[in-house]
Design a protein around this motif. Sequence first.
Motif, PDB file in Angstrom:
ATOM      1  N   VAL A 123      -2.111  83.707 -17.777  1.00 30.44           N
ATOM      2  CA  VAL A 123      -2.855  84.507 -18.749  1.00 30.44           C
ATOM      3  C   VAL A 123      -3.048  85.905 -18.174  1.00 30.44           C
ATOM      4  CG1 VAL A 123      -5.037  84.729 -20.002  1.00 30.44           C
ATOM      5  CG2 VAL A 123      -4.040  82.461 -19.622  1.00 30.44           C
ATOM      6  N   ARG A 124      -2.787  86.926 -18.995  1.00 30.32           N
ATOM      7  CA  ARG A 124      -2.936  88.322 -18.559  1.00 30.32           C
ATOM      8  C   ARG A 124      -4.097  88.952 -19.327  1.00 30.32           C
ATOM      9  NH1 ARG A 124       3.143  90.557 -19.438  1.00 30.32           N
ATOM     10  NH2 ARG A 124       2.472  90.357 -21.600  1.00 30.32           N
ATOM     11  N   LEU A 125      -5.092  89.435 -18.613  1.00 27.57           N
ATOM     12  CA  LEU A 125      -6.275  90.027 -19.233  1.00 27.57           C
ATOM     13  C   LEU A 125      -6.349  91.517 -18.924  1.00 27.57           C
ATOM     14  CD1 LEU A 125      -7.187  87.045 -17.862  1.00 27.57           C
ATOM     15  CD2 LEU A 125      -9.235  87.552 -19.191  1.00 27.57           C
ATOM     16  N   THR A 126      -7.076  92.225 -19.778  1.00 23.70           N
ATOM     17  CA  THR A 126      -7.336  93.640 -19.531  1.00 23.70           C
ATOM     18  C   THR A 126      -8.502  93.783 -18.555  1.00 23.70           C
ATOM     19  OG1 THR A 126      -8.836  93.749 -21.435  1.00 23.70           O
ATOM     20  CG2 THR A 126      -6.514  94.308 -21.825  1.00 23.70           C
ATOM     21  N   CYS A 127      -8.635  94.965 -18.006  1.00 27.72           N
ATOM     22  CA  CYS A 127      -9.743  95.235 -17.075  1.00 27.72           C
ATOM     23  C   CYS A 127     -11.065  95.444 -17.807  1.00 27.72           C
ATOM     24  CB  CYS A 127      -9.433  96.483 -16.244  1.00 27.72           C
ATOM     25  SG  CYS A 127      -8.083  96.288 -15.068  1.00 27.72           S
ATOM     26  N   VAL A 128     -10.994  95.966 -19.019  1.00 27.74           N
ATOM     27  CA  VAL A 128     -12.216  96.345 -19.736  1.00 27.74           C
ATOM     28  C   VAL A 128     -12.306  95.602 -21.061  1.00 27.74           C
ATOM     29  CG1 VAL A 128     -12.374  98.620 -18.672  1.00 27.74           C
ATOM     30  CG2 VAL A 128     -11.033  98.350 -20.751  1.00 27.74           C
ATOM     31  N   ASN A 129     -13.480  95.620 -21.654  1.00 26.14           N
ATOM     32  CA  ASN A 129     -13.721  94.907 -22.902  1.00 26.14           C
ATOM     33  C   ASN A 129     -12.910  95.495 -24.052  1.00 26.14           C
ATOM     34  OD1 ASN A 129     -15.445  93.287 -21.514  1.00 26.14           O
ATOM     35  ND2 ASN A 129     -17.300  93.881 -22.616  1.00 26.14           N
ATOM     36  N   TYR A 130     -12.594  94.648 -25.004  1.00 21.17           N
ATOM     37  CA  TYR A 130     -11.733  95.020 -26.128  1.00 21.17           C
ATOM     38  C   TYR A 130     -12.494  95.848 -27.153  1.00 21.17           C
ATOM     39  CZ  TYR A 130      -8.820  94.545 -30.290  1.00 21.17           C
ATOM     40  OH  TYR A 130      -8.065  94.800 -31.408  1.00 21.17           O
ATOM     41  N   ASP A 131     -11.831  96.888 -27.645  1.00 22.52           N
ATOM     42  CA  ASP A 131     -12.335  97.725 -28.727  1.00 22.52           C
ATOM     43  C   ASP A 131     -11.132  98.198 -29.527  1.00 22.52           C
ATOM     44  OD1 ASP A 131     -13.446  99.561 -30.440  1.00 22.52           O
ATOM     45  OD2 ASP A 131     -14.062 100.981 -28.892  1.00 22.52           O
ATOM     46  N   ALA A 132     -10.991  97.688 -30.750  1.00 27.27           N
ATOM     47  CA  ALA A 132      -9.811  98.008 -31.561  1.00 27.27           C
ATOM     48  C   ALA A 132      -9.661  99.505 -31.790  1.00 27.27           C
ATOM     49  CB  ALA A 132      -9.878  97.273 -32.897  1.00 27.27           C
ATOM     50  N   ALA A 133     -10.781 100.245 -31.783  1.00 32.21           N
ATOM     51  CA  ALA A 133     -10.737 101.680 -32.069  1.00 32.21           C
ATOM     52  C   ALA A 133     -10.401 102.521 -30.840  1.00 32.21           C
ATOM     53  CB  ALA A 133     -12.086 102.125 -32.643  1.00 32.21           C
ATOM     54  N   SER A 134     -10.339 101.910 -29.664  1.00 35.98           N
ATOM     55  CA  SER A 134     -10.122 102.671 -28.434  1.00 35.98           C
ATOM     56  C   SER A 134      -8.750 103.332 -28.424  1.00 35.98           C
ATOM     57  CB  SER A 134     -10.249 101.747 -27.225  1.00 35.98           C
ATOM     58  OG  SER A 134      -9.929 102.436 -26.028  1.00 35.98           O
ATOM     59  N   GLU A 135      -8.692 104.533 -27.851  1.00 33.48           N
ATOM     60  CA  GLU A 135      -7.429 105.248 -27.684  1.00 33.48           C
ATOM     61  C   GLU A 135      -6.775 104.935 -26.340  1.00 33.48           C
ATOM     62  OE1 GLU A 135      -6.020 107.066 -29.998  1.00 33.48           O
ATOM     63  OE2 GLU A 135      -7.688 106.851 -31.409  1.00 33.48           O
ATOM     64  N   ASP A 136      -7.455 104.168 -25.510  1.00 35.28           N
ATOM     65  CA  ASP A 136      -6.969 103.833 -24.173  1.00 35.28           C
ATOM     66  C   ASP A 136      -6.002 102.660 -24.267  1.00 35.28           C
ATOM     67  OD1 ASP A 136      -6.565 103.171 -21.545  1.00 35.28           O
ATOM     68  OD2 ASP A 136      -8.682 102.866 -21.055  1.00 35.28           O
ATOM     69  N   LEU A 137      -4.746 102.870 -23.915  1.00 35.43           N
ATOM     70  CA  LEU A 137      -3.749 101.805 -24.028  1.00 35.43           C
ATOM     71  C   LEU A 137      -4.040 100.626 -23.106  1.00 35.43           C
ATOM     72  CD1 LEU A 137      -0.246 103.490 -24.458  1.00 35.43           C
ATOM     73  CD2 LEU A 137      -1.462 102.031 -26.085  1.00 35.43           C
ATOM     74  N   THR A 138      -4.807 100.846 -22.027  1.00 42.39           N
ATOM     75  CA  THR A 138      -5.117  99.725 -21.141  1.00 42.39           C
ATOM     76  C   THR A 138      -6.078  98.736 -21.808  1.00 42.39           C
ATOM     77  OG1 THR A 138      -7.002 100.777 -20.006  1.00 42.39           O
ATOM     78  CG2 THR A 138      -4.799 101.197 -19.107  1.00 42.39           C
ATOM     79  N   VAL A 139      -6.677  99.124 -22.924  1.00 46.42           N
ATOM     80  CA  VAL A 139      -7.506  98.204 -23.712  1.00 46.42           C
ATOM     81  C   VAL A 139      -6.626  97.295 -24.566  1.00 46.42           C
ATOM     82  CG1 VAL A 139      -9.232  98.084 -25.569  1.00 46.42           C
ATOM     83  CG2 VAL A 139      -9.472  99.774 -23.743  1.00 46.42           C
ATOM     84  N   HIS A 140      -5.438  97.777 -24.920  1.00 46.00           N
ATOM     85  CA  HIS A 140      -4.587  97.087 -25.893  1.00 46.00           C
ATOM     86  C   HIS A 140      -3.408  96.350 -25.263  1.00 46.00           C
ATOM     87  CE1 HIS A 140      -6.673  99.156 -29.181  1.00 46.00           C
ATOM     88  NE2 HIS A 140      -6.600 100.257 -28.439  1.00 46.00           N
ATOM     89  N   LEU A 141      -2.884  96.834 -24.126  1.00 49.68           N
ATOM     90  CA  LEU A 141      -1.713  96.229 -23.496  1.00 49.68           C
ATOM     91  C   LEU A 141      -2.138  95.543 -22.204  1.00 49.68           C
ATOM     92  CD1 LEU A 141       0.892  99.127 -23.961  1.00 49.68           C
ATOM     93  CD2 LEU A 141       0.353  97.249 -25.509  1.00 49.68           C
ATOM     94  N   THR A 142      -1.742  94.287 -22.052  1.00 50.89           N
ATOM     95  CA  THR A 142      -2.295  93.480 -20.966  1.00 50.89           C
ATOM     96  C   THR A 142      -1.411  93.419 -19.725  1.00 50.89           C
ATOM     97  OG1 THR A 142      -1.244  91.481 -21.840  1.00 50.89           O
ATOM     98  CG2 THR A 142      -3.459  91.990 -22.638  1.00 50.89           C
ATOM     99  N   ASN A 143      -0.176  93.917 -19.795  1.00 49.14           N
ATOM    100  CA  ASN A 143       0.712  93.735 -18.639  1.00 49.14           C
ATOM    101  C   ASN A 143       0.181  94.466 -17.404  1.00 49.14           C
ATOM    102  OD1 ASN A 143       2.210  96.443 -18.284  1.00 49.14           O
ATOM    103  ND2 ASN A 143       2.473  96.027 -20.471  1.00 49.14           N
ATOM    104  N   GLN A 144       0.550  93.963 -16.245  1.00 49.30           N
ATOM    105  CA  GLN A 144       0.021  94.468 -14.981  1.00 49.30           C
ATOM    106  C   GLN A 144       0.344  95.946 -14.757  1.00 49.30           C
ATOM    107  OE1 GLN A 144      -1.597  92.530 -11.986  1.00 49.30           O
ATOM    108  NE2 GLN A 144      -2.380  91.856 -13.959  1.00 49.30           N
ATOM    109  N   HIS A 145       1.548  96.355 -15.133  1.00 47.30           N
ATOM    110  CA  HIS A 145       1.937  97.759 -14.944  1.00 47.30           C
ATOM    111  C   HIS A 145       0.982  98.680 -15.691  1.00 47.30           C
ATOM    112  CE1 HIS A 145       4.773 101.000 -13.986  1.00 47.30           C
ATOM    113  NE2 HIS A 145       4.528 101.453 -15.194  1.00 47.30           N
ATOM    114  N   MET A 146       0.598  98.285 -16.902  1.00 43.46           N
ATOM    115  CA  MET A 146      -0.327  99.103 -17.689  1.00 43.46           C
ATOM    116  C   MET A 146      -1.739  99.015 -17.118  1.00 43.46           C
ATOM    117  SD  MET A 146      -0.661 101.232 -20.123  1.00 43.46           S
ATOM    118  CE  MET A 146       0.985 101.105 -20.842  1.00 43.46           C
ATOM    119  N   GLN A 147      -2.178  97.833 -16.695  1.00 43.55           N
ATOM    120  CA  GLN A 147      -3.525  97.685 -16.172  1.00 43.55           C
ATOM    121  C   GLN A 147      -3.736  98.472 -14.882  1.00 43.55           C
ATOM    122  OE1 GLN A 147      -6.156  96.297 -17.842  1.00 43.55           O
ATOM    123  NE2 GLN A 147      -4.559  96.313 -19.427  1.00 43.55           N
TER     124      GLN A 147
END
Length: 261
Positions: A123-147
């Motif tokens: 399972v791959r999780l983001t570092c921060v809590n989810y917010d659909a309106a966020s402009e930060d791609l690390t909120v939306h993409l879970t892969n390690q390279h992005m995190q």
Amino acid sequence: RFLKMEEFFPESFRLDLEDEKNAFFELCKEEQIWICKPSCSNQGRGIFLLKNPASINTLQAKLQCTEEHLLNKRVPHKAPRARIVQRYIQQPLLLEGKKFDVRSYLLIACTVPYVLFFAQGYVRLTCVNYDAASEDLTVHLTNQHMQKKNSLYRQLKDETVWRMEHFNSYVNEKFRKNNGLPEDWVFTVFTKRMQQIMLQCFLAAKHKLDRKLGYFDLIGCDFLIDENFKVWLLEMNANPALHTNCQALRDIIPTVVYESL
């Protein structure tokens, strides 16, 4: 039973095909979120969100400008890089407030005859809590390279990957009773659905595989679960990342590689 596409794959359009491109721009008049991905890429490169009509109009103008440029240069064989747009799932199931997806593996072990194997991944999780309106791609993409681009990654990296056993225990404890799930839903219902989807995708593409002795391929398959526990296939990846940059991956990846070989 074969599933219908809409039962497991978010509505998607290829922007390099004229009819699909036109259908997408005709459809996306309302305030909806779409995710735009390049083909033949990995690690989240080139991915962006389309969150309003203005961003969609910008994309449409950019595609038209690129096409006109290539046409004027009289090099029609150099088509624009293939991209897809996919309807963004805005109500994902969350783990401790964070978005996640599941990377599992399909090994095409042989094509003469066809032999397939399934392997549980992680399972791959983001570092921060989810917010659909966020402009930060690390909120939306879970892969390690992005995190890794998130400032909290160094501190939280071992929390961004869960073993499937941990995920199963969490679902049993937090969701099973309230959502009427069977015990060990992760290793029963969810696993069977992943296998069903993988097999259906394989059958759709097997005619394109090299029919020769010695051919094999390990495919990384990414699944998302929404808040209604519906399972979605996001994408299937050739040459999946096999990095071991946290403890859970050091436990999982070597076994996947060893068993594949």
